[in-house]
Design an enzyme around this catalytic site. Structure first.
Site, mmCIF file in Angstrom:
data_model
loop_
_atom_site.group_PDB
_atom_site.id
_atom_site.type_symbol
_atom_site.label_atom_id
_atom_site.label_comp_id
_atom_site.label_asym_id
_atom_site.label_seq_id
_atom_site.Cartn_x
_atom_site.Cartn_y
_atom_site.Cartn_z
ATOM 1 N N SER A 105 1.981 -5.409 3.501
ATOM 2 C CA SER A 105 3.417 -5.340 3.754
ATOM 3 C C SER A 105 4.197 -6.423 3.001
ATOM 4 C CB SER A 105 3.668 -5.471 5.265
ATOM 5 O OG SER A 105 2.863 -6.501 5.808
ATOM 6 N N CYS A 109 2.387 5.845 8.919
ATOM 7 C CA CYS A 109 1.540 6.066 7.746
ATOM 8 C C CYS A 109 0.631 7.268 7.995
ATOM 9 C CB CYS A 109 0.686 4.821 7.475
ATOM 10 S SG CYS A 109 -0.478 5.105 6.125
ATOM 11 N N CYS A 115 0.865 -1.181 0.000
ATOM 12 C CA CYS A 115 0.000 0.000 0.000
ATOM 13 C C CYS A 115 0.901 1.231 0.000
ATOM 14 C CB CYS A 115 -0.846 -0.006 1.265
ATOM 15 S SG CYS A 115 0.214 0.011 2.737
ATOM 16 N N GLU A 171 0.336 -0.523 16.455
ATOM 17 C CA GLU A 171 -0.496 0.629 16.072
ATOM 18 C C GLU A 171 -1.414 1.038 17.220
ATOM 19 O OE1 GLU A 171 -2.697 0.360 12.338
ATOM 20 O OE2 GLU A 171 -4.096 1.887 13.062
ATOM 21 N N CYS A 199 -8.288 1.663 6.733
ATOM 22 C CA CYS A 199 -7.732 2.397 5.599
ATOM 23 C C CYS A 199 -8.206 1.810 4.268
ATOM 24 C CB CYS A 199 -6.210 2.403 5.676
ATOM 25 S SG CYS A 199 -5.496 0.813 5.281
ATOM 26 N N SER A 256 1.392 -9.618 10.993
ATOM 27 C CA SER A 256 0.779 -8.583 10.162
ATOM 28 C C SER A 256 -0.738 -8.632 10.306
ATOM 29 C CB SER A 256 1.184 -8.799 8.697
ATOM 30 O OG SER A 256 0.387 -8.010 7.858
ATOM 31 N N HIS A 292 -0.960 -4.680 19.749
ATOM 32 C CA HIS A 292 -0.449 -4.367 18.405
ATOM 33 C C HIS A 292 0.219 -2.988 18.441
ATOM 34 C CE1 HIS A 292 -0.379 -3.205 14.194
ATOM 35 N NE2 HIS A 292 -0.434 -4.497 13.903
HETATM 36 O O1 0CN Z 1 1.671 -5.753 8.048
HETATM 37 P P1 0CN Z 1 1.856 -4.331 8.359
HETATM 38 O O2 0CN Z 1 3.253 -3.855 8.571
HETATM 39 O O3 0CN Z 1 1.053 -3.887 9.653
HETATM 40 P P2 0CN Z 1 -0.286 -4.398 10.352
HETATM 41 O O4 0CN Z 1 -1.222 -4.906 9.340
HETATM 42 O O5 0CN Z 1 0.123 -5.422 11.365
HETATM 43 O O6 0CN Z 1 -0.800 -3.155 11.040
HETATM 44 O O7 0CN Z 1 1.213 -3.509 7.166
HETATM 45 C C1 0CN Z 1 1.303 -2.125 7.082
HETATM 46 C C2 0CN Z 1 0.197 -1.520 7.814
HETATM 47 C C3 0CN Z 1 0.270 -0.491 8.606
HETATM 48 C C4 0CN Z 1 0.326 0.532 9.441
HETATM 49 FE FE1 SF4 Z 2 -1.288 2.976 5.844
HETATM 50 FE FE2 SF4 Z 2 -1.275 0.661 7.144
HETATM 51 FE FE3 SF4 Z 2 -3.283 1.282 5.504
HETATM 52 FE FE4 SF4 Z 2 -0.940 0.741 4.503
HETATM 53 S S1 SF4 Z 2 -2.229 -0.686 5.618
HETATM 54 S S2 SF4 Z 2 -2.267 2.479 3.910
HETATM 55 S S3 SF4 Z 2 0.429 1.559 6.039
HETATM 56 S S4 SF4 Z 2 -2.749 2.344 7.405
#
Ligand code: 0CN
Ligand code: SF4
Length: 316
Positions: A272, A100, A16, A130, A199, A227, A128
């Site tokens: 990710s 982010c 993303c 976040e 998001c 994740s 978590h």
């Molecule tokens: O896998 P991510 O690093 O994180 P989470 O899904 O565990 O929150 O993906 C990016 C998302 C963000 C912030």
């Molecule tokens: Fe932002 Fe996390 Fe959504 Fe990706 S998954 S756009 S890093 S909030």
């Protein structure tokens, strides 16, 4: 003769805009300041990404007190409690915040509600990063955490008429709708976003899985066990008609025995997970089956986030 198999590729999938930006921040910081550059927490939850940045000169730590004062430090995409940049400033460190912008948006909402004297309910997963980061925007006790519909009944707010809710960005859209409904039923005056704070990337990846799930015998989600957004894709698969939905970090994790006799499989990747790993999984399928690939695209994404100004300036 290999058995034939249709491979449905969900789209959107994988990186993303927030992940893309966070990885660029680490790469550009190494270019600007040289190695080592410290990163507090995995920049995004993916071992492959973390290992490749480590090869380029990043050093991953969990806490700021593991970093020296005289090297730059990057905060991960998931966000940090306010105390973290405050401590970095106190130690006069160079830091770049890779949170982010869509997570920062939730931080700002929390601040705004707090400024209006509202206590917050956060929907999210305990522990978590976040959630720790978002709860850490406000003083202790100002954010109450709920994970499930049944947690809503146990809430003991200071004043039930002066509440607001916020959410983690990577939750299940469907599960969260149920929790929001329970909150609104118990606290009719609760203030919140139009729906939740999930998001666009999380929403779109879940919608794509919903579109493929009914046509497949197995779903493989490429992503890491820590994740959140990737794990939610597995749940969406099983909740929408694909009983065999599995998280795999890469091709070597695939249990080929479990896939014997299947005619159609789906592939997606968490926000990710790099596309390189998707291609690795497709190649592994080609080695076992006579594969026909079908793209199932439910949305197009063109969102991009700029890196912070300090990294856009010429390297020193
Ligand atoms: O896998 P991510 O690093 O994180 P989470 O899904 O565990 O929150 O993906 C990016 C998302 C963000 C912030
Ligand atoms: Fe932002 Fe996390 Fe959504 Fe990706 S998954 S756009 S890093 S909030």
């Amino acid at each position: 003769m290999k058995p034939s198999l249709t491979l449905y590729l969900a789209a959107p999938r994988g990186f993303c805009a927030g992940v893309d930006r966070a990885i660029k921040i680490v790469e550009m910081a190494i270019e600007k300041w040289g190695a080592p550059v410290y990163v507090r927490h995995e920049i995004v939850h993916n071992k492959f990404v973390v290992d490749s940045l480590r090869d380029k000169g990043a050093v991953f730590v969990e806490e700021l007190d593991e970093c020296p004062d005289d090297r730059p430090v990057i905060f991960s995409a998931h966000g940090v409690p306010k105390s973290v940049p405050a401590e970095a400033r106190r130690r006069e460190m160079i830091y770049v915040d890779a949170t982010c912008p869509l997570v920062s948006k939730v931080h700002n909402e929390a601040e705004r509600h707090f400024g209006q004297g509202l206590q917050m309910v956060m929907i999210g997963h305990e522990g978590h990063p976040e959630v720790l980061g978002t709860m850490g925007q406000l003083p202790d006790g100002e954010v109450l955490l709920v994970e499930t519909v049944s947690d809503v009944a146990k809430l003991q707010p200071r004043d039930p008429a002066r509440l607001a809710f916020i959410t983690q960005t990577t939750l299940s859209v469907d599960d969260t709708a149920g929790i929001v409904e329970a909150l609104q039923a118990r606290f009719p005056q609760i203030v919140g976003p139009a729906k939740e704070d999930i998001c666009y990337a999380t929403t779109n990846r879940q919608a794509a899985v919903k579109a493929v799930a009914p046509s497949i015998d197995a779903l493989l989600v490429i992503g890491a066990p820590n994740s959140s957004n990737s794990k939610r894709l597995v749940e969406v698969g099983s909740a929408n008609g694909c009983a065999y939905s599995q998280l795999v970090q890469r091709a070597s994790d695939i249990d080929w025995r479990a896939l014997e006799g299947i005619k159609a499989a789906g592939i997606t990747a968490g926000a990710s997970a790099p596309e390189l790993l998707v291609n690795e999984v497709i190649d592994a399928f080609r080695a076992h089956y006579d594969v026909t690939v079908e793209l199932v695209e439910t949305a197009r994404e063109d969102i991009e986030f700029k890196v912070p100004r300090v990294l856009r300036e010429a390297a020193v």
